[in-house]
Design a protein around this motif. Structure first.
Motif, short mmCIF file in Angstrom:
data_model
loop_
_atom_site.label_atom_id
_atom_site.label_comp_id
_atom_site.label_asym_id
_atom_site.label_seq_id
_atom_site.Cartn_x
_atom_site.Cartn_y
_atom_site.Cartn_z
N GLY A 320 0.73 -1.24 -0.07
CA GLY A 320 0.12 -0.05 0.05
C GLY A 320 0.79 1.35 -0.01
O GLY A 320 0.42 2.39 -0.03
N GLY A 321 2.16 1.17 0.07
CA GLY A 321 2.91 2.24 -0.11
C GLY A 321 3.07 2.95 -1.41
O GLY A 321 2.57 2.61 -2.30
N PRO A 322 3.66 4.21 -1.24
CA PRO A 322 3.58 4.80 -2.62
C PRO A 322 4.46 4.38 -3.69
O PRO A 322 5.51 3.78 -3.14
CB PRO A 322 3.97 6.48 -2.09
N ASP A 617 -13.00 16.49 -12.35
CA ASP A 617 -11.78 15.70 -12.00
C ASP A 617 -11.70 15.64 -10.58
O ASP A 617 -12.71 16.03 -9.85
CB ASP A 617 -10.62 16.38 -12.53
N ASP A 618 -10.80 14.97 -9.84
CA ASP A 618 -10.58 15.05 -8.32
C ASP A 618 -9.28 15.32 -8.01
O ASP A 618 -8.43 15.51 -8.84
CB ASP A 618 -10.94 13.61 -8.30
N VAL A 619 -9.06 15.52 -6.53
CA VAL A 619 -7.82 15.77 -5.87
C VAL A 619 -6.91 14.37 -5.83
O VAL A 619 -7.60 13.48 -5.10
CB VAL A 619 -8.17 16.52 -4.67
N TRP A 620 -5.78 14.51 -6.21
CA TRP A 620 -4.83 13.51 -5.82
C TRP A 620 -4.39 13.65 -4.35
O TRP A 620 -3.58 14.58 -4.06
CB TRP A 620 -3.78 13.45 -6.85
N ALA A 648 -3.24 11.53 -14.48
CA ALA A 648 -2.94 12.39 -13.02
C ALA A 648 -1.78 13.32 -13.25
O ALA A 648 -0.70 12.88 -14.02
CB ALA A 648 -2.76 11.20 -12.05
N VAL A 649 -1.55 14.39 -12.50
CA VAL A 649 -0.49 15.18 -12.24
C VAL A 649 -0.08 15.25 -10.88
O VAL A 649 -1.12 15.50 -10.15
CB VAL A 649 -0.75 16.56 -12.96
N HIS A 650 1.21 15.20 -10.77
CA HIS A 650 2.11 15.62 -9.54
C HIS A 650 2.52 16.89 -9.54
O HIS A 650 3.59 17.33 -10.37
CB HIS A 650 2.72 14.24 -9.10
N ASP A 651 1.98 18.06 -8.78
CA ASP A 651 2.40 19.34 -8.98
C ASP A 651 3.92 19.42 -8.42
O ASP A 651 4.51 20.07 -9.14
CB ASP A 651 1.52 20.06 -7.88
N GLU A 652 4.32 18.79 -7.41
CA GLU A 652 5.55 18.88 -6.93
C GLU A 652 6.81 18.39 -7.90
O GLU A 652 7.71 18.89 -8.19
CB GLU A 652 5.79 18.32 -5.43
N GLY A 679 -8.95 1.94 -8.32
CA GLY A 679 -8.26 1.21 -7.00
C GLY A 679 -6.76 0.71 -7.08
O GLY A 679 -6.07 0.91 -6.27
N TRP A 680 -6.39 0.63 -8.51
CA TRP A 680 -5.12 0.51 -8.82
C TRP A 680 -4.20 1.80 -8.45
O TRP A 680 -3.09 1.90 -7.86
CB TRP A 680 -4.87 -0.04 -10.26
N PHE A 681 -4.74 2.81 -9.02
CA PHE A 681 -4.23 4.08 -8.71
C PHE A 681 -4.02 4.47 -7.19
O PHE A 681 -3.06 4.89 -6.81
CB PHE A 681 -4.81 5.14 -9.48
N ARG A 682 -4.91 4.31 -6.47
CA ARG A 682 -5.00 4.51 -5.09
C ARG A 682 -4.18 3.82 -4.37
O ARG A 682 -3.15 4.11 -3.38
CB ARG A 682 -6.43 4.52 -4.37
N THR A 683 -3.90 2.35 -4.77
CA THR A 683 -3.00 1.45 -3.98
C THR A 683 -1.62 1.74 -4.36
O THR A 683 -0.84 1.68 -3.43
CB THR A 683 -3.11 -0.07 -4.61
N ASN A 684 -1.18 2.05 -5.60
CA ASN A 684 0.29 2.13 -6.05
C ASN A 684 0.46 3.66 -5.71
O ASN A 684 1.73 3.99 -5.62
CB ASN A 684 0.28 1.78 -7.50
N PHE A 685 -0.33 4.71 -5.96
CA PHE A 685 0.09 6.04 -5.80
C PHE A 685 -0.61 6.79 -4.88
O PHE A 685 -0.55 8.24 -4.54
CB PHE A 685 -0.13 6.75 -7.19
#
Length: 686
Positions: A320-322, A617-620, A648-652, A679-685
């Motif tokens: 479940g980690g990033p 859209d939604d907040v990551w 998805a985009v990661h701002d930092e 579910g895959w996205f939330r589990t991995n990222f």
């Protein structure tokens, strides 16, 4: 003919009571049995049903079993009786308490050179006796050599042998014997002489000395080609303790021309014994034909290098980690300095010598300057272009090796399976001419395997290869029984005539056939034109900045550089593939503004929506707080149909993830729906 019944342990078979199953192979089953008529325990070999139904084979079996039963040489397994019971052809033999040589090699290979040569001497004595009675065995291999605990060897299975003087009775010309030990002439002629047995015995000696088959390819067609065109390997290259005189012995036993081999098995065994004693004359070079053509490196990684060894990218994250890690200050990390690479195939023999040199280097404290020279197994530019043209992420320098091309090819590469990406074992060829490609494909794929059409192809021996909606060549689905007749391996052959390339892909598990069929039905494996290929190990500096933010299975061994789309504001793109994963593409951007513009443009162009509904859209979010945004959309694809996708985009990190679910008919894809993808996205990222 009497209707056959299935034989089972405990059942009666004529005068025999079947006690236990000793072994099963391509030429039948062997049982320990009690002969109630003669009050003795014996071994009964029962041949396959298809052979009993062939009247030509039945006659040959009767004739050759009679000839084998006459042999009185101690190393020939005694045959008590033979014939037919209830429609089954059988041979009644002495029961030997011991193991076949295949089992011995599986546990103890390589053997001590003296023990290996002594074993071959005993088998050679049996062969000379058979040859003296004009009987050719035709299936010399470790499985047909039995060894007792005290080192006594027996040669078995003369019941499928062939008389060298009698009229040939083979109805269909089919080959008898294992391809790994068959002499070159066996693939092109029905005339088989004792020279074929001597060649096979040379292959067995090489395997006993080194632990590797002399031509350890993975497909029947590639094994045939190797026996016919590649020079014999030299055992001293793998085991320095073996005298180089033994190289000369092996080269002569494995000569392509039958007339150039030893005239008898005993002569061959005697030469091997002399080579061990250091008495054989050793020429400065081996015979010209054998020394100057082909790859003389001797073996492949299958015998000396752990399979599946690939470059790593650090430890796995906790469950479940990033899968994305925070940036690190620029420094040379231990992971970068000590990234593990697979040892290239064909070079294990130099490891011991290299260690000795290293000790001397450290002891002297004064290393000399020098120039690095690539190993004979290293990919050359033509090889790299061929691997890149195959287009699969799993093939890298770490698991692919150079093979010496023959006159018909410009490049030949062998790649081990990459279990992390799901890429199967492969043999890749680039041909000089279209005629050369078609000739090899016809003889060594279609005819050698008995290939057939793939799913969705018209009935026949093969079918059309379609690339971008246009015919580009031929493909065929087949199975390989080269390693285990009882566990046929799914194989896909792709002859891309547009690119003059052939790919033979072998899955190790029979259960992978649905994967093979899926890939074949969608024509997913084909070759790319040169202008679209990229060195499989090439990454730009911007690519590596993206890789530095990834963890888990994503790294240089499971990702590859992608050319940026025209007009893209991104500075890097890498595509990754891990087994069961939907296969994301990661984009790196030079600044936050260009990434935001790309995200908003995508959101508007594909009618994006919050995954699961509820907005555009939604907040990551991560455990530390929001890091970016993401949305879902539907992609319409001619090959895979409609699929949910996520962007998805990661701002930092100025990082974009673009990923789509697997096609509904993909047997390996675990992510099929939008809910699966979220579910895959939330589990991995997440």
């Amino acid at each position: 003919m009497t209707t056959q019944r299935r034989l089972e342990v405990g059942s009666e078979f004529g005068p025999y009571r079947l006690v236990r199953l000793i072994g099963r192979g391509g030429m039948g089953e062997v049982f320990e049995a009690y002969d109630t008529g003669k009050d003795r325990v014996v071994a009964i070999k029962v041949l396959p049903e298809r052979l009993a139904e062939d009247p030509v084979y039945r006659e040959r079996f009767r004739r050759e079993s009679h000839a084998a039963a006459r042999l009185k040489e101690p190393h020939v397994i005694p045959i008590h009786d033979y014939g037919e019971i209830d429609g089954h052809l059988f041979i009644d033999m002495r029961l030997v308490e011991g193991e076949n040589l295949r089992a011995v090699l599986r546990e103890n290979a390589p053997l001590e050179p003296a023990a290996a040569v002594e074993l071959i001497r005993q088998v050679a004595a049996a062969l000379d006796a058979a040859h003296g009675d004009d009987l050719v065995h035709r299936d010399i291999k470790p499985d047909n050599i039995l060894t007792t605990p005290d080192g006594f060897a027996y040669l078995v299975d003369f019941g499928i042998a062939h008389s060298s003087t009698a009229e040939g009775l083979t109805a269909d010309g089919s080959a008898i014997g294992s391809f790994h030990y068959m002499s070159p002439e066996r693939f092109s002629s029905r005339v088989v002489t004792k020279a074929a047995d001597i060649y096979a015995l040379g292959c067995v000696l090489y395997e006993c000395l080194t632990g590797a088959r002399p031509f350890p390819a993975d497909t029947d067609g590639e094994i045939m080609r190797a026996h016919m065109v590649e020079p014999p390997p030299r055992p001293s290259r793998l085991r320095p303790e073996i005298p180089t005189a033994m190289d000369t012995v092996i080269v002569k036993a494995l000569a392509k021309d039958p007339a150039a081999r030893y005239t008898g098995a005993g002569e061959f065994a005697a030469a091997a014994q002399e080579a061990l004693r250091g008495k054989a004359a050793v020429p400065e070079v081996l015979p010209t034909q054998e020394a100057t053509t082909g790859d003389d490196t001797g073996t492949s990684a299958e015998a000396v290098v752990p399979q599946g060894a690939t470059a790593g990218r650090g430890p796995e994250p906790p469950d479940g980690g990033p899968r994305i890690r925070p940036p690190e200050p620029p420094k040379r990390t231990l992971r970068q300095a000590a990234r593990r690479l697979a040892v290239p195939a064909l070079i294990a023999a130099v490891i011991l010598a290299a260690a000795t040199v290293l000790v001397a280097w450290v002891a002297s404290g004064r290393p000399a300057d020098g120039t690095a020279v690539p190993d004979r197994a290293a990919l050359n530019p033509d090889d790299v272009e061929l691997v890149a043209s195959a287009g699969l992420i799993g093939y890298k320098r770490a698991n692919c090796v150079h093979r010496e091309p023959d006159p018909a090819t410009t490049a030949l590469v062998s790649c081990d399976a990459n279990d992390r990406t799901g890429a199967p074992t492969a043999r890749l060829f680039r041909f000089r001419t279209l005629e050369g490609l078609r000739d090899y494909y016809r003889h060594f794929v279609i005819e050698a395997y008995g290939a057939t059409n793939c799913p969705n192809d018209p009935p026949g021996d093969d079918g059309p290869l379609v690339v971008n909606g246009k015919p580009a060549g031929r493909d065929a689905c087949l199975t390989s029984r080269a390693d285990d007749p009882a566990a046929p391996e799914p194989v896909l052959a792709v002859a891309d005539e547009d690119q003059l390339a052939l790919g033979i892909y072998i899955w190790a598990d029979p259960g992978d056939q649905p994967t093979r069929d899926y890939i074949a039905s969608h024509h997913l494996y084909h070759f790319l034109p040169k202008e679209k290929t990229v060195d499989p190990d090439f990454f730009t500096a911007a690519d590596r900045r993206v890789l530095d933010h990834l963890t888990g299975d994503y790294g240089s061994a499971t990702c590859k550089h992608m050319d940026l789309p025209a007009g893209s504001a991104a500075e890097a793109a890498i595509h990754c593939a891990t087994r069961g994963d939907p296969g994301p593409t990661f984009f790196g951007f030079p600044d936050h503004r260009s990434m935001s513009l790309g995200y908003q443009a995508g959101l508007g162009q594909v009618s994006g929506h919050a995954c699961g509904g509820g907005g555009a859209d939604d907040v990551w979010r991560k455990s530390t707080g929001p890091v970016g945004r993401f949305f879902c959309a539907t992609d319409e694809n001619a090959t895979f149909g409609a699929r949910p996708c996520l962007l998805a985009v990661h701002d930092e990190f100025r990082l974009m993830i673009d990923v789509c679910a697997s096609a509904k008919d993909d047997p390996d894809g675990a992510v099929k729906s939008e809910a699966d993808l979220l579910g895959w996205f939330r589990t991995n990222f997440g």
